[in-house]
Design a protein around this motif. Structure first.
Motif, PDB file in Angstrom:
ATOM      1  N   GLU A 245     -16.367   4.759  41.308  1.00  0.00           N
ATOM      2  CA  GLU A 245     -17.554   4.005  40.926  1.00  0.00           C
ATOM      3  C   GLU A 245     -17.263   3.097  39.735  1.00  0.00           C
ATOM      4  O   GLU A 245     -17.712   1.951  39.673  1.00  0.00           O
ATOM      5  N   SER A 246     -16.480   3.615  38.769  1.00  0.00           N
ATOM      6  CA  SER A 246     -16.090   2.792  37.618  1.00  0.00           C
ATOM      7  C   SER A 246     -15.229   1.613  38.053  1.00  0.00           C
ATOM      8  O   SER A 246     -15.385   0.491  37.564  1.00  0.00           O
ATOM      9  N   ALA A 249     -17.383  -0.981  39.756  1.00  0.00           N
ATOM     10  CA  ALA A 249     -18.199  -1.719  38.785  1.00  0.00           C
ATOM     11  C   ALA A 249     -17.372  -2.786  38.081  1.00  0.00           C
ATOM     12  O   ALA A 249     -17.835  -3.920  37.867  1.00  0.00           O
ATOM     13  N   THR A 280     -14.710   3.434  32.324  1.00  0.00           N
ATOM     14  CA  THR A 280     -15.470   2.188  32.492  1.00  0.00           C
ATOM     15  C   THR A 280     -15.385   1.323  31.241  1.00  0.00           C
ATOM     16  O   THR A 280     -15.177   0.104  31.313  1.00  0.00           O
TER      17      THR A 280
END
Length: 386
Positions: A245-246, A249, A280
């Motif tokens: 997910e990081s 993104a 992130t």
């Protein structure tokens, strides 16, 4: 059952000690016999504590020495020529048979019970005990073994049922996690790769533009990671999902990320989330300050420790130089996370590293390390546990 048989033998030793102290305290052999029984019992429970079970050879030694030979010794050298004087020695055979039922298999248990029955029958015949006394003792000896065996079988069976239920629950949880991961990948594919391919197929965009080629490269990298993850351990899916997910993104904001997952260990969900958020911020620093559009993320395990690294080949900075926030980078000291690097270039984002990387890792018991040099890029390493 180990504790139950220990208490059973303990009650016999207490009874034997009371008889010897009250009626046979002037004779040496009864005290020696009692000491031998205590020593054999101590050996059995020492080995049980060491191996977390009754050890067969120690119990077999007790059956032969205490259950079979001690009654004849009491008769020959201890003056136990009546049923009252020999009864406490015979009593020890009941706890011997109970321990044998826990430690032995069915065949060896049968042999041990037969030896004890024959020995104790012969012992009571030597002292001319009443038939009712002899029968009651032999009945107690046999049923001590039977009851212990039944209880052991029942507890083992219940333990197997509990283990089986736990395995089914774990399998169901794993299946739910796998399904949730598939749904997440499906949604990500629908919003990225499929959307891009559909737009190109309909002729709504020019596939030869630099922007479209860059987007296709990012989504090809995402597909490649999905293929590579198929061979990884399922237990680490939560770590991969959080880190992925990081990565997505960062890629959505224009940073190209090459991610590799080398069997990262399974960690609690809050740890995976904290590591992903720290990663992130490290990727954001690459995007904003490194002067390069490409970063490398690696997640791996080392002796149960989760290690995530974010590396870029950008302009780098002098570790220890003061940045605009007044903070300086330093080597990590034992028990203290390193200070955030304060790059000697404007807008380096040292406060972001401090709050979002070092502080976040300290909050979950991890540590962060930053290594850099001018012109050599930056390497951020996240470790849990620290």
């Amino acid at each position: 059952m180990v504790i139950a048989t220990a208490l059973y033998r303990g009650s016999h030793l207490v009874a034997g000690g009371a008889v010897v102290a009250q009626h046979q305290r002037d004779r040496l052999f009864p005290w020696l016999a009692l000491g031998a029984a205590i020593a054999a019992t101590a050996l059995i429970w020492f080995m049980a504590a060491r191996h977390r079970r009754l050890v067969s050879w120690a119990v077999g030694l007790d059956v032969l020495a205490i259950g079979c030979l001690l009654p004849f010794g009491a008769y020959a050298w201890g003056g136990a020529h009546t049923q009252e004087s020999i009864a406490w020695v015979m009593l020890l055979g009941g706890s011997s048979s109970a321990m044998a039922a826990v430690a032995f298999g069915a065949r060896l248990l049968a042999v041990a019970v037969v030896l004890l029955v024959v020995t104790h029958l012969a012992g009571y015949l030597l002292v001319e005990a009443d038939a009712s006394v002899t029968g009651a003792h032999l009945n107690a000896l046999v049923f001590s073994a039977v009851v212990s065996w039944v209880l052991t079988w029942y507890l083992c069976r219940q333990g197997e049922r509990v283990d089986s239920a736990n395995r089914r629950a774990l399998a169901a949880e794993t299946q739910r996690a796998r399904f949730a991961e598939r749904v997440a990948h499906h949604n990500a594919l629908h919003d990225t790769v499929l959307a891009t391919l559909t737009a190109i197929a309909r002729g709504g965009v020019d596939a030869n533009t630099a922007m479209m080629r860059e987007r296709c490269a990012r989504e090809a990298a995402y597909l490649r990671r999905l293929v590579e993850q198929a061979d990884d351990r399922e237990e680490a899916s939560e770590v991969r999902a959080a880190l992925e997910e990081s990565v997505r993104a960062a890629e959505a904001l224009g940073l190209r990320v090459t991610a590799r997952y080398h069997e990262p260990p399974a960690v609690p969900g809050e740890i995976a989330l904290a590591m992903a958020r720290a990663a992130t911020e490290a990727l954001n620093n690459v995007r904003c300050h490194a002067g390069t559009g490409h970063a490398f993320l690696t997640a791996a395990g080392d002796s149960g420790r989760l290690i995530v690294t974010v590396v870029d080949r950008g302009r780098g900075f002098a570790v220890g130089a003061a940045g605009p926030d007044g903070a300086g980078a330093s080597a990590e000291a034992p028990g203290e996370a390193a200070r955030p690097p304060g790059p000697a270039r404007p807008g380096a984002g040292g406060i972001g590293l401090d709050r979002s990387v070092h502080a976040r890792m300290r909050g979950v018991g991890g540590r962060a390390f930053v290594d850099s040099a001018p012109g050599e890029g930056v390497r951020v390493e996240l470790r849990w546990p620290g």
